[in-house]
Motif scaffolding. Structure first.
Motif, PDB file in Angstrom:
ATOM      1  N   LYS A   1       0.842  -1.189   0.000  1.00  0.00           N
ATOM      2  CA  LYS A   1       0.000   0.000   0.000  1.00  0.00           C
ATOM      3  C   LYS A   1       0.882   1.245   0.000  1.00  0.00           C
TER       4      LYS A   1
ATOM      5  N   TRP B   1       1.755   5.154  -1.916  1.00  0.00           N
ATOM      6  CA  TRP B   1       0.937   6.340  -2.160  1.00  0.00           C
ATOM      7  C   TRP B   1       0.125   6.231  -3.442  1.00  0.00           C
TER       8      TRP B   1
ATOM      9  N   LYS C   1      -1.494   3.570  -4.361  1.00  0.00           N
ATOM     10  CA  LYS C   1      -2.593   2.629  -4.152  1.00  0.00           C
ATOM     11  C   LYS C   1      -3.383   2.952  -2.888  1.00  0.00           C
ATOM     12  N   THR C   2      -3.485   4.196  -2.523  1.00  0.00           N
ATOM     13  CA  THR C   2      -4.152   4.556  -1.266  1.00  0.00           C
ATOM     14  C   THR C   2      -5.663   4.391  -1.321  1.00  0.00           C
ATOM     15  N   SER C   3      -6.243   4.265  -2.486  1.00  0.00           N
ATOM     16  CA  SER C   3      -7.702   4.170  -2.575  1.00  0.00           C
ATOM     17  C   SER C   3      -8.216   2.734  -2.537  1.00  0.00           C
TER      18      SER C   3
ATOM     19  N   THR D   1      -9.577  -0.845  -1.162  1.00  0.00           N
ATOM     20  CA  THR D   1     -10.406  -1.204  -0.010  1.00  0.00           C
ATOM     21  C   THR D   1      -9.627  -2.123   0.930  1.00  0.00           C
TER      22      THR D   1
END
Length: 186
Positions: free
Chosen positions: A148, A150, A152-154, A156
């Motif tokens: 994770k 920056w 791929k911060t979105s 779930t």
């Protein structure tokens, strides 16, 4: 680095140059390295985790008396009757010795079923998955940074959890045949 045994590292009265060199390296390197290794083992592994590890090892050898720390720790969680467990371990130990005098984990997994030895089976499952050290946990947390970032911060929480498992268990994932998986989902 010189690896010298205790017999070499004894101090003699009349030492020649070779013996004097050995004595020097024993006192200045060998013992210092051993002290450092022992010190790091004591820092890395707590007394309780070493006792649990020994107790689990003795449980796998089906030694009831020496595995009591492990048994006492998980007895209530799995509703295990100690007397029934003692009987199971006695019978299983006698059977295992008949199969192979120096039996180990593989013999236990192959020859002792859940139906015949339910208490041993329950505790053996715990013994196999119990992490004695925190190395696997530390690897899991360091993997989070790789998964994770920056960009791929979105994602779930479910996707993050699944990617984490794939990353942590990558040795299993790398051995998968992708063609079989593609055929299954196509």
């Amino acid at each position: 680095m010189f690896l010298l045994g205790n017999d070499i590292c004894t101090q003699g009265v009349n030492m020649n140059k070779t013996e004097n060199n050995k004595h020097y390296w024993c006192s200045h390197a060998y013992y210092a390295v051993l002290d450092t290794i022992i010190g790091h083992f004591e820092l890395r592994f707590s007394k309780e985790s070493l006792e649990i590890a020994n107790s689990i090892d003795n449980f796998i050898k089906l030694n009831m008396n020496k595995s009591m720390m492990f048994i006492d720790h998980y007895q209530a969680l799995f509703s295990i009757d100690k007397e029934a467990l003692r009987c199971e371990m006695t019978v299983a130990r006698n059977c295992a010795i008949q199969l192979k005098p120096n039996f180990g984990l593989e013999e236990l997994k192959k020859n002792f079923s859940k139906e015949v030895y339910p208490n041993i089976h329950s505790l053996l499952k715990v013994a196999l998955i119990l992490p004695i050290s925190s190395a696997s946990c530390e690897r899991s947390f360091s993997a989070m940074r790789h998964i994770k970032n920056w960009t791929k911060t979105s994602m779930t929480q479910d996707r993050f959890g699944n990617l984490s498992i794939l990353h942590i268990e990558r040795d299993i994932v790398n051995n998968l045949d992708l063609d079989i998986i593609l055929d299954e989902y196509s």
